[in-house]
Design a protein around this motif. Structure first.
Motif, PDB file in Angstrom:
ATOM      1  N   ILE A  36       0.869  -1.174   0.000  1.00 45.33           N
ATOM      2  CA  ILE A  36       0.000   0.000   0.000  1.00 45.33           C
ATOM      3  C   ILE A  36       0.909   1.227   0.000  1.00 45.33           C
ATOM      4  O   ILE A  36       1.691   1.425   0.927  1.00 45.33           O
ATOM      5  CB  ILE A  36      -0.923   0.023   1.230  1.00 45.33           C
ATOM      6  N   VAL A  82      -5.994  -2.618 -13.945  1.00 51.26           N
ATOM      7  CA  VAL A  82      -5.782  -1.360 -13.242  1.00 51.26           C
ATOM      8  C   VAL A  82      -7.125  -0.685 -12.976  1.00 51.26           C
ATOM      9  O   VAL A  82      -8.002  -0.684 -13.828  1.00 51.26           O
ATOM     10  CB  VAL A  82      -4.886  -0.425 -14.088  1.00 51.26           C
ATOM     11  N   MET A 147     -16.632   0.502  -5.538  1.00 53.19           N
ATOM     12  CA  MET A 147     -16.208   0.137  -6.895  1.00 53.19           C
ATOM     13  C   MET A 147     -14.713  -0.206  -6.912  1.00 53.19           C
ATOM     14  O   MET A 147     -14.306  -1.146  -7.574  1.00 53.19           O
ATOM     15  CB  MET A 147     -16.472   1.282  -7.878  1.00 53.19           C
ATOM     16  N   TYR A 171     -13.419   5.659   8.310  1.00 51.56           N
ATOM     17  CA  TYR A 171     -12.811   4.590   9.115  1.00 51.56           C
ATOM     18  C   TYR A 171     -13.278   3.229   8.633  1.00 51.56           C
ATOM     19  O   TYR A 171     -12.501   2.277   8.595  1.00 51.56           O
ATOM     20  CB  TYR A 171     -13.102   4.812  10.598  1.00 51.56           C
ATOM     21  N   ASP A 175     -10.851   0.248   7.362  1.00 50.35           N
ATOM     22  CA  ASP A 175     -10.996  -1.138   7.837  1.00 50.35           C
ATOM     23  C   ASP A 175     -11.106  -2.102   6.663  1.00 50.35           C
ATOM     24  O   ASP A 175     -10.429  -3.126   6.628  1.00 50.35           O
ATOM     25  CB  ASP A 175     -12.266  -1.280   8.692  1.00 50.35           C
ATOM     26  N   ILE A 178      -7.820  -2.503   4.689  1.00 52.69           N
ATOM     27  CA  ILE A 178      -6.836  -3.386   5.329  1.00 52.69           C
ATOM     28  C   ILE A 178      -7.279  -4.842   5.239  1.00 52.69           C
ATOM     29  O   ILE A 178      -6.493  -5.730   4.904  1.00 52.69           O
ATOM     30  CB  ILE A 178      -6.600  -2.968   6.793  1.00 52.69           C
ATOM     31  N   TYR A 181      -6.796  -5.963   1.685  1.00 54.67           N
ATOM     32  CA  TYR A 181      -5.373  -6.100   1.350  1.00 54.67           C
ATOM     33  C   TYR A 181      -4.773  -7.334   2.025  1.00 54.67           C
ATOM     34  O   TYR A 181      -3.969  -8.058   1.435  1.00 54.67           O
ATOM     35  CB  TYR A 181      -4.636  -4.832   1.785  1.00 54.67           C
ATOM     36  N   THR A 182      -5.168  -7.568   3.266  1.00 50.80           N
ATOM     37  CA  THR A 182      -4.644  -8.721   4.006  1.00 50.80           C
ATOM     38  C   THR A 182      -5.046 -10.016   3.313  1.00 50.80           C
ATOM     39  O   THR A 182      -4.258 -10.945   3.174  1.00 50.80           O
ATOM     40  CB  THR A 182      -5.228  -8.720   5.432  1.00 50.80           C
ATOM     41  N   ALA A 199      -1.782   7.904   7.165  1.00 52.94           N
ATOM     42  CA  ALA A 199      -0.361   7.558   7.054  1.00 52.94           C
ATOM     43  C   ALA A 199      -0.069   6.147   7.562  1.00 52.94           C
ATOM     44  O   ALA A 199       0.764   5.444   7.004  1.00 52.94           O
ATOM     45  CB  ALA A 199       0.478   8.573   7.811  1.00 52.94           C
ATOM     46  N   ARG A 200      -0.772   5.712   8.607  1.00 50.36           N
ATOM     47  CA  ARG A 200      -0.448   4.408   9.182  1.00 50.36           C
ATOM     48  C   ARG A 200      -0.916   3.249   8.309  1.00 50.36           C
ATOM     49  O   ARG A 200      -0.604   2.103   8.591  1.00 50.36           O
ATOM     50  CB  ARG A 200      -1.028   4.307  10.576  1.00 50.36           C
ATOM     51  N   LEU A 201      -1.683   3.565   7.268  1.00 51.24           N
ATOM     52  CA  LEU A 201      -2.102   2.503   6.343  1.00 51.24           C
ATOM     53  C   LEU A 201      -1.002   2.191   5.338  1.00 51.24           C
ATOM     54  O   LEU A 201      -1.007   1.158   4.692  1.00 51.24           O
ATOM     55  CB  LEU A 201      -3.340   2.932   5.554  1.00 51.24           C
ATOM     56  N   PHE A 202      -0.063   3.113   5.192  1.00 46.72           N
ATOM     57  CA  PHE A 202       0.935   2.980   4.133  1.00 46.72           C
ATOM     58  C   PHE A 202       2.129   2.139   4.567  1.00 46.72           C
ATOM     59  O   PHE A 202       2.485   2.105   5.734  1.00 46.72           O
ATOM     60  CB  PHE A 202       1.473   4.357   3.719  1.00 46.72           C
ATOM     61  N   GLU A 203       2.731   1.490   3.561  1.00 48.49           N
ATOM     62  CA  GLU A 203       4.004   0.830   3.816  1.00 48.49           C
ATOM     63  C   GLU A 203       5.133   1.701   3.267  1.00 48.49           C
ATOM     64  O   GLU A 203       6.170   1.833   3.886  1.00 48.49           O
ATOM     65  CB  GLU A 203       4.018  -0.553   3.150  1.00 48.49           C
TER      66      GLU A 203
ATOM     67  N   ASP B   4       2.251   9.950  15.414  1.00 48.26           N
ATOM     68  CA  ASP B   4       2.849   9.904  14.081  1.00 48.26           C
ATOM     69  C   ASP B   4       4.311  10.332  14.111  1.00 48.26           C
ATOM     70  O   ASP B   4       4.907  10.577  13.092  1.00 48.26           O
ATOM     71  CB  ASP B   4       2.037  10.818  13.161  1.00 48.26           C
ATOM     72  N   ILE B   8       5.800   3.455  13.944  1.00 50.50           N
ATOM     73  CA  ILE B   8       4.675   2.809  14.601  1.00 50.50           C
ATOM     74  C   ILE B   8       5.059   1.412  15.069  1.00 50.50           C
ATOM     75  O   ILE B   8       4.634   0.966  16.123  1.00 50.50           O
ATOM     76  CB  ILE B   8       3.449   2.797  13.663  1.00 50.50           C
ATOM     77  N   ASN B  35      -2.216  -9.867  11.109  1.00 52.42           N
ATOM     78  CA  ASN B  35      -3.391  -9.349  10.413  1.00 52.42           C
ATOM     79  C   ASN B  35      -4.464  -8.854  11.371  1.00 52.42           C
ATOM     80  O   ASN B  35      -5.104  -7.832  11.124  1.00 52.42           O
ATOM     81  CB  ASN B  35      -3.973 -10.420   9.491  1.00 52.42           C
ATOM     82  N   SER B  39      -5.749  -5.003  11.435  1.00 51.63           N
ATOM     83  CA  SER B  39      -7.117  -4.509  11.274  1.00 51.63           C
ATOM     84  C   SER B  39      -7.629  -3.883  12.569  1.00 51.63           C
ATOM     85  O   SER B  39      -8.403  -2.930  12.513  1.00 51.63           O
ATOM     86  CB  SER B  39      -8.065  -5.589  10.747  1.00 51.63           C
ATOM     87  N   ARG B  42      -5.936  -0.507  12.604  1.00 54.84           N
ATOM     88  CA  ARG B  42      -5.957   0.197  11.315  1.00 54.84           C
ATOM     89  C   ARG B  42      -4.552   0.630  10.896  1.00 54.84           C
ATOM     90  O   ARG B  42      -4.287   1.807  10.653  1.00 54.84           O
ATOM     91  CB  ARG B  42      -6.833   1.438  11.371  1.00 54.84           C
ATOM     92  N   ILE B  43      -3.656  -0.320  10.883  1.00 57.54           N
ATOM     93  CA  ILE B  43      -2.304  -0.016  10.425  1.00 57.54           C
ATOM     94  C   ILE B  43      -1.924  -0.993   9.320  1.00 57.54           C
ATOM     95  O   ILE B  43      -2.549  -2.036   9.171  1.00 57.54           O
ATOM     96  CB  ILE B  43      -1.264  -0.108  11.564  1.00 57.54           C
ATOM     97  N   ASN B  44      -0.906  -0.646   8.585  1.00 61.49           N
ATOM     98  CA  ASN B  44      -0.439  -1.506   7.516  1.00 61.49           C
ATOM     99  C   ASN B  44       0.080  -2.831   8.098  1.00 61.49           C
ATOM    100  O   ASN B  44       0.847  -2.821   9.059  1.00 61.49           O
ATOM    101  CB  ASN B  44       0.679  -0.789   6.761  1.00 61.49           C
ATOM    102  N   PRO B  45      -0.348  -3.964   7.539  1.00 64.85           N
ATOM    103  CA  PRO B  45       0.099  -5.261   8.052  1.00 64.85           C
ATOM    104  C   PRO B  45       1.629  -5.388   8.103  1.00 64.85           C
ATOM    105  O   PRO B  45       2.163  -6.025   9.011  1.00 64.85           O
ATOM    106  CB  PRO B  45      -0.496  -6.263   7.079  1.00 64.85           C
ATOM    107  N   ALA B  46       2.310  -4.774   7.144  1.00 63.82           N
ATOM    108  CA  ALA B  46       3.774  -4.866   7.131  1.00 63.82           C
ATOM    109  C   ALA B  46       4.365  -4.184   8.357  1.00 63.82           C
ATOM    110  O   ALA B  46       5.388  -4.624   8.898  1.00 63.82           O
ATOM    111  CB  ALA B  46       4.321  -4.235   5.859  1.00 63.82           C
ATOM    112  N   THR B  47       3.705  -3.103   8.796  1.00 61.46           N
ATOM    113  CA  THR B  47       4.182  -2.398   9.977  1.00 61.46           C
ATOM    114  C   THR B  47       4.034  -3.283  11.211  1.00 61.46           C
ATOM    115  O   THR B  47       4.951  -3.404  12.028  1.00 61.46           O
ATOM    116  CB  THR B  47       3.367  -1.104  10.179  1.00 61.46           C
TER     117      THR B  47
END
Lengths: 300, 125, 231
Positions: A36, A82, A147, A171, A175, A178, A181-182, A199-203, B4, B8, B35, B39, B42-47
């Protein structure tokens, strides 16, 4: 069926010209895929232009763009994999009922997961029997989220499309993103200028500014890399000489600067001895420093 | 939950360590999966994975293939040992420095701490 | 049938259904008005009613469909991962099928009207009836189908022009684009109006116009950027 392989993205010296204006001005980066990614940039930085080219919504002016090793424009092998959901909440027919839109999407995109789309629509409480044009802005955004997630595309991009939703819906979107994606890891690119929340959703994170790449790194590394240095002006200047200083402000004899880079233990000790105060910098602050008025800084 | 301003994964690792230290997680307890953790917060699984990787590398957690991750038997002891080593430097030294700056003598501190079987008092008299 | 053509057929099923029903109702009305009012209904009639109602209206309808294909369907389908090329191919199949379907009704109307006029002895009073002889029906059908296709394709081209260019630029470009269309249709219409020209020549000219307009549509559409939608 071939196993799902993540689509890598290669962008080299990408340019997009609108008349005299260069929306993208020699942009280069490469993404390994399967992650992500956060795409950050101020309004007009070129985020939308970049995503539009990746999704083959428009043709580049020059440079190289490869998705999974292939040029995306007018290449159905790429475009079928895509999906870009734009700011307005996705490109769909305005005068069509939601239930029909989902069925159409299932017909047009072989990977579209209709059952999942219905489940998501239910979660976002979308009125399935209503027309798109009768939806509120938040519902329109939620439709885009549905979509995009259900498209199951190996490269899925959201261009600030979720920002129209209210906080609880956003939110719910995070949820679902994630969870999705998981379960089915693939490449997501999410563009935003509201960083704190997502930001915390990103790798990994990419910051673009004026059509160029400013930063591309692991988001966790970026978080540990910004350091604020506060202390007497001369001492701060001596300490930060040779470091990447992003911005600075003075209050009387005290100066506060933001440094980008990792300080080692020796440097931290030296700072403490010199009476300097070191502190962390949030990703949002770092973004502001990296993209806000660099000209003014250079003149200082 | 997380701020932030620092990685994290570091904050996650610190939180789990704290849970082990305070006994909220005991030896042999299963911790949430990457995982689930991702969830839930709400953070990236890689983190999340990075935090668990660090904790297994340091020996606080161990993996059982196909089942999940568990708290090591000596995790709490190990953490206590480590925290003890840093206690005076990390906790006491700053306090002493602060006391000095505002003019509280060591005697006063000792008196305060030994007073009422070590429970910190609300005020000094 | 391609995915795109199927999608378009599904997308326009109601609009087509309604328009076709209206055409059939008009046809029935035309026949019925004679049953009810006798020849008073059309006593002063010197030309075909169906030519206006049943021939011109569907053509402009197809023209609008062409505009819609370019400005509404194309962007949505590109956003769903369909290439412009695939869309154009599917849209062309849909366009031919649309024109062929509407032309059946257009032709039927003339056959009905002709029968009604003949039964009431009015044919002699009408100059240049579009369908000169019933035995010409096959040729007539080909001509009106090609003309309908031309209307739809020119709608497509004009739609793309306005989608791509600023309005004033599109307006400037408009005459250039409409030339082949006007030419093609004028030929078709003039033959119907009695100007002597062989069926083969008419069809050849129409086909040439179809090729020119399709080529224009192809060049305008092959790299069109999908514009941002207003929220």
């Amino acid at each position: 069926m071939e196993p799902p392989v993540s689509l890598g993205i290669e962008v080299r010296d990408l340019r997009l010209q609108y008349g005299d204006v260069a929306a993208l001005d020699g942009l280069s980066f490469s993404l390994s895929g399967g992650k992500i990614y956060g795409l950050l940039g101020r309004n007009g930085s070129g985020k939308t232009s970049l995503l539009s080219i990746l999704a083959a919504f428009r043709r580049k002016t020059s440079g190289t763009v490869h998705i999974g090793g292939q040029e995306p424009f007018e290449n159905e092998r790429v475009t079928a994999e895509v999906c870009l959901i734009r700011e307005s909440g996705g490109d769909v027919y305005d005068n069509t009922r939601l239930e029909q839109l989902l069925r159409m999407a299932a017909d047009l995109r072989p990977a579209f997961d209709h059952q999942y789309a219905l489940k998501l629509a239910d979660r976002f409480q979308l009125p399935m029997r209503k027309n798109v044009q009768s939806l509120s802005r938040g519902q329109r955004s939620a439709l885009g989220a549905v979509m995009g997630l259900a498209a199951n595309a190996r490269l899925t991009m959201f261009d600030e499309s979720y920002l129209g939703m209210d906080a609880p819906s956003r939110y719910a979107f995070y949820d679902e993103l994630i969870a999705n994606y998981t379960e089915n890891p693939r490449t997501f690119i999410i563009s935003t200028h509201l960083i704190e929340e997502v930001a915390r959703l990103f790798e990994e994170v990419l910051i673009i500014h004026k059509g160029r790449l400013v930063l591309h790194d692991d988001v966790e590394a970026v978080r540990s890399r910004g350091v604020s240095v506060i202390g007497p002006a001369e001492v701060v200047d001596t300490f930060t000489a040779g470091l990447t200083v992003l911005n600075g402000q003075s209050l009387g004899r005290t100066k506060a600067v933001t440094v980008y880079g990792t300080l080692d233990d020796d440097q931290r000790r030296a700072a403490a001895l010199a009476g300097l105060e070191l502190g962390p910098v949030s990703l949002q602050d770092l973004f502001v420093h990296l993209t806000g008025q660099p000209e003014a800084e250079a003149a200082r | 939950m997380f701020d932030d301003r620092s990685p994290i994964y570091q904050q996650i690792a610190d939180k789990i360590k704290k849970d082990i230290l305070y006994g909220d997680l005991s030896a042999g307890d299963q911790v949430m999966s990457t995982n689930q953790y991702a969830s839930f917060y709400r953070i990236n699984p890689a983190t999340a994975a990075k935090a668990f990787q660090q904790l297994t590398d340091e020996g606080y957690l161990y993996k059982r293939r196909g089942i999940g991750m568990f708290v090591s038997d000596d995790a709490q002891a190990q953490l206590r040992q480590q925290r003890r080593e840093h206690f005076f430097a990390d906790v006491v030294a700053p306090m002493v420095a602060e006391a000095k700056a505002i003019g509280i003598t060591l005697d006063e501190i000792i008196h305060h701490l030994t007073n009422k079987d070590g429970t910190p008092g609300e005020s000094r008299d | 049938m391609s995915t795109v053509a199927k999608h378009l057929a599904y997308n326009y099923r109601w609009v087509y259904g309604i328009f076709m029903s209206i055409m059939i109702l008009m046809m029935a009305g035309l026949a019925l008005s004679f049953e009810v009012f006798g020849h008073y209904a059309l006593d002063d009639q010197r030309s075909s009613v169906w030519e206006t109602v049943g021939l011109q209206a569907p053509r402009w309808f197809l023209f609008v469909i062409g505009i819609m294909l370019a400005t509404v369907n194309l962007p949505v389908l590109v956003a769903h991962g369909i290439t412009r090329r695939l869309f154009a191919r599917g849209a062309l199949v849909f366009a031919v099928a649309s024109s062929a379907a509407f032309s059946v009704l257009m032709l039927m109307g003339f056959v009905v009207e002709r029968a009604v006029y003949s039964a009431n002895g009015m044919m002699a009073a009408i100059d240049d009836y579009p369908l000169a002889k019933v035995s010409d029906a096959g040729r007539f059908y080909v001509e009106i189908t090609l003309a309908g296709l031309l209307f739809l394709l020119s709608g497509w081209v004009i739609g793309l022009l306005f989608y791509r260019l600023r309005v004033w630029l599109a307006l400037l470009a408009l005459p250039v684009v409409t030339l082949p269309v006007i030419g093609g249709i004028a030929m078709g219409v003039s033959t119907m109006a009695g100007v002597e020209m062989s069926f083969v020549n008419v069809v050849l000219i129409q086909l040439a116009a179809v090729v020119v307009v399709s080529a224009l549509g192809y060049f305008l559409g092959r790299d069109v950027a999908i514009k941002p939608k207003k929220a």
